[in-house]
Write an enzyme that holds these catalytic residues in place. Structure first.
Site, PDB file in Angstrom:
ATOM      1  N   ASP A  18       4.052   6.552 -12.706  1.00 53.88           N
ATOM      2  CA  ASP A  18       4.035   5.099 -12.769  1.00 53.88           C
ATOM      3  C   ASP A  18       3.806   4.641 -14.157  1.00 53.88           C
ATOM      4  OD1 ASP A  18       4.436   2.464 -11.696  1.00 53.88           O
ATOM      5  OD2 ASP A  18       2.706   2.341 -10.578  1.00 53.88           O
ATOM      6  N   ASP A  36       2.132  12.868   1.838  1.00 51.48           N
ATOM      7  CA  ASP A  36       3.764  13.447   1.779  1.00 51.48           C
ATOM      8  C   ASP A  36       4.116  13.015   3.422  1.00 51.48           C
ATOM      9  OD1 ASP A  36       5.882  15.024   0.489  1.00 51.48           O
ATOM     10  OD2 ASP A  36       5.479  16.114   2.331  1.00 51.48           O
TER      11      ASP A  36
END
Length: 432
Positions: free
Chosen positions: A95, A287
């Site tokens: 990010d 996930d």
């Protein structure tokens, strides 16, 4: 296979940062810990020994945080298989804050960090591993979380009478020590889904932050893995791309611009569509594939769903039905150069516990980045923690990449991408 002498992290990063610009870098690492196998072994198979390590990288410029990357490294040792060892690098999150004051190639930065992780000697992690279970009963004079208060006071009183104020040495059998083979397989995998922010809360409110749509994010990561394949892996390595819910022909369109020749539609875990997903899909943190496996277990279908059914049903889940392109990609093969690098204590800080790791990381992820104040606060918190609590400073990196070097990293633009609508392009209303 050639042996190289990898450079330290600051020197590697300097080559992809603007010339003469000063940055600070944080490399935070967790204690290597024995964990469950990333792929559930079949009933009659011996469970491999698996070690998990978490890495967190952060880059600072002008006393503001501008970028972060979170990666998990799994080292697996089998004792009854021809393929005796594997290293899995799972890219969890990357990010930016949007507050960088200079033009920076975050793609080249991300690629450099992943290549750096592939250069690390696995034995660096394996000389002192925290096991899944410990026998504290045999150490009556050692204070642990299981020591009751009365016994703890007696131990402290005894130490005081003996004028021994130093901590007792932790017994060597409280840790595991293993040896990784010289030649092993390395896999890199990740899951792409466009989000307003991944690590920096509220950073999407910063108008200067570049937010990619699903196709752009897929192509961004695809080009990174493609470059890594060309520079790090042998030519016989596998490379797979899967877009749940899309046809094979549609997925192949994304592979038109890759340089590595072995890209295919599919998934690097599992060879046959009839294999059970439970014994093929890895269990990874945060996930969607792992969450779906757990749902199948709760529904009692874990032992009947094969890979073909798994991917069909996964595409119907909410995470894959938000009108955005979501993909799973990975590579697997033998590195073309030996992984021999051993990070120095100056380059990396290994947190003594998971609690301390999360505590330091929260100085960054716990801030809000809708304004620059959060980026300044994150840097100040990390700088002061290292200075006041650890009596050390962050590593400084001075960029060495010139404008000529920048041109080398540019890829040819795909005509379809050049005219795609993004969150950064103003869409004009058609004339009536």
């Amino acid at each position: 296979m050639n042996q190289i002498h990898p450079q330290g992290l600051p020197k590697l990063l300097a080559s992809c940062l603007p010339q003469d610009e000063r940055f600070f870098v944080l490399q935070l690492q967790s204690v290597p810990t024995e964990t469950h196998p990333i792929v559930t072994p079949k009933a009659k198979c011996e469970s491999p020994l698996t070690v998990k390590v978490q890495h967190f990288f952060a880059l600072f410029h002008h006393e503001k945080i501008v970028y972060a990357l979170e990666v998990y490294v799994y080292l697996t040792l089998w004792f009854d298989s021809d393929c005796s060892a594997e290293r899995l690098i799972f890219i969890s999150k990357a990010d930016t804050t949007g507050y960088c004051d200079v033009k920076l190639s975050f793609k080249e930065l991300t690629k450099t960090l992943i290549e750096y992780l592939t250069s690390i000697d696995p034995n660096y992690y394996l000389h002192r591993i925290k096991p899944r279970g410990r026998n504290y009963v045999q150490q009556p004079e050692l204070l642990t979380h299981r020591t009751n208060p009365i016994h703890a006071l007696r131990i402290l009183s005894k130490r005081h009478r003996a004028l021994s104020y130093s901590k007792p040495e932790v017994p060597s059998d409280f840790y595991l020590s293993l040896q990784f083979p010289v030649k092993f397989e390395t896999a890199i995998c990740l899951f792409t889904r466009p989000e307003p922010q991944y690590l920096f809360a509220e950073s999407s409110k910063n108008p200067n932050k570049h937010c990619l749509n699903g196709v752009q994010l897929l192509n961004w990561w695809l080009s990174i893995l493609d470059d890594i394949l060309c520079h790090v892996f042998e030519s016989t390595s596998q490379a797979k791309l899967q877009i749940p819910g899309e046809s094979t022909a549609q997925v192949r369109r994304h592979l038109d611009s890759v340089q590595f020749g072995n890209w295919q539609v599919g998934y690097v875990f599992g060879k046959n569509s009839s294999d059970l997903a439970a014994y093929t899909i890895p269990l990874l943190p945060d996930d969607p594939k792992t969450r779906f496996l757990r749902q199948l277990a709760e529904e009692g279908r874990i032992n009947i769903v094969d890979l073909e059914t798994f991917w069909i049903e996964l595409a119907e889940r909410q995470e894959f039905r938000l009108s955005e392109t979501v993909s799973v990609m990975g590579v697997r093969g033998i590195p073309s150069k030996l992984s021999t690098h051993v990070p120095s204590s100056d380059d990396v800080f290994t947190a003594p516990s998971k609690k301390r790791f999360d505590y330091i990381k929260s100085y960054i992820t716990g801030e809000e980045y809708d304004t620059e104040e959060g980026a300044f606060e994150a840097f100040a918190n990390i700088r002061d923690f290292f200075s006041l609590r650890l009596n050390r400073s962050l590593q400084m990196v001075v960029g060495t990449m010139s404008s000529i070097d920048k041109e080398k990293f540019k890829r040819p633009v795909n005509p379809e991408e050049a005219h795609s609508v993004t969150t950064l392009v103003t869409r004009k209303k058609p004339k009536k």
